[in-house]
Design an enzyme around this catalytic site. Structure first.
Site: not given
Ligand SMILES: O=C[C@H](O)COP(=O)(O)O
Length: 253
Positions: A97, A10, A211, A165, A12
């Site tokens: 989010e 993802n 993470s 998550e 984002k």
């Molecule tokens: O969609 C992915 C998650 O929010 C995990 O994000 P992260 O791997 O940066 O902790």
């Protein structure tokens, strides 16, 4: 038989045209890696079209959100059918989010998942407890309520993926213990079995997100009932994403 694992990136709100070189690198490294596991990148909507071409035959592409309606006067929003039109086969709904930053309720998430299904997309429905709920021992109660209210009737192993998550683990470098992840995933599988039957529940992929990095991926992905990962930060670097894909067992059978 366990579900076919899914490693999903993802991006984002990250990624400009020049960052497509990362997808080229992923595409090159992933040739042949899709045997026995599915790979997915969810770039920002602006890069979906270009990503579809670059990853064709190597990894699927998906959206990060969709509107609950099919079309209409919703400035700035993207319909599930528009994602499908660009070649997307998945869409993330209910990411924490979106829940926090856009006030999305469980009912909103459920409606978005239904919109995804109408467009022929697989909905990746996200759940997760806050740090406060975690510390107060309320985790399973919160997750059970989110699962019940966010997942629509009619869920199948094909149309839905569940992503656990913990909010406090996202982007923080902190992860739950493997025992905690195992307990939550067992709970989610059991909960789904009670509502949808064992056969459906056993086929649904349960991802862990928060993470996940190259150095912890193998340990997390080896946990029973963890059928893949949803990766944020580490999916932005081809080398890290590819290392996590490599760490994912093709099957637990
Ligand atoms: O969609 C992915 C998650 O929010 C995990 O994000 P992260 O791997 O940066 O902790």
């Amino acid at each position: 038989m366990t579900p076919r694992p899914l490693i999903a990136g993802n991006w984002k709100m990250n990624g400009l045209l020049r960052h497509l070189t990362e997808l080229e690198a992923i595409s090159g490294a992933c040739a042949g890696m899709g045997e026995g596991k599915d790979l997915l990148i969810c770039p920002p909507a602006t890069l979906l079209s270009a990503s579809a071409g670059l990853l064709f035959g190597k990894a699927a592409i998906g959206g990060q959100d969709c509107h609950a309606e099919t079309s209409g006067a919703y400035t700035g929003d993207v319909a599930a059918e528009m994602l499908a039109d660009l070649g997307a086969t998945y869409v993330i709904v209910g990411h924490s989010e979106r829940r926090a930053g856009h006030g999305e309720s469980d009912a909103d998430v459920r409606a978005k998942a239904q919109a995804a299904w109408r467009a022929g997309l697989t909905a990746i429905i996200c759940l997760g407890e806050s740090a406060e709920d975690h510390e107060a021992g309320e985790k399973l109660r919160v997750l059970g309520a989110q699962l019940a209210a966010s997942v629509p009737d009619g869920m199948s192993a094909k149309n839905t993926v569940i992503a656990y998550e913990p909010i406090w683990a996202i982007g923080s470098g902190r992860t739950p213990t493997t025992e905690d992840i195992a307990n939550v995933h067992d709970f989610l599988r059991q909960n789904l079995a009670e509502r949808f039957g064992k056969e459906v529940a056993d086929g649904v992929r349960l991802l862990y997100g928060g993470s996940v990095k190259p150095d912890n991926a193998a340990e997390i992905l080896a946990i029973v009932n963890v059928d893949g990962a949803l990766i944020g930060g580490a999916s932005l670097k081809a080398a890290d994403f590819v290392a996590i894909c490599r760490a994912c067992p093709s099957s637990k059978d």
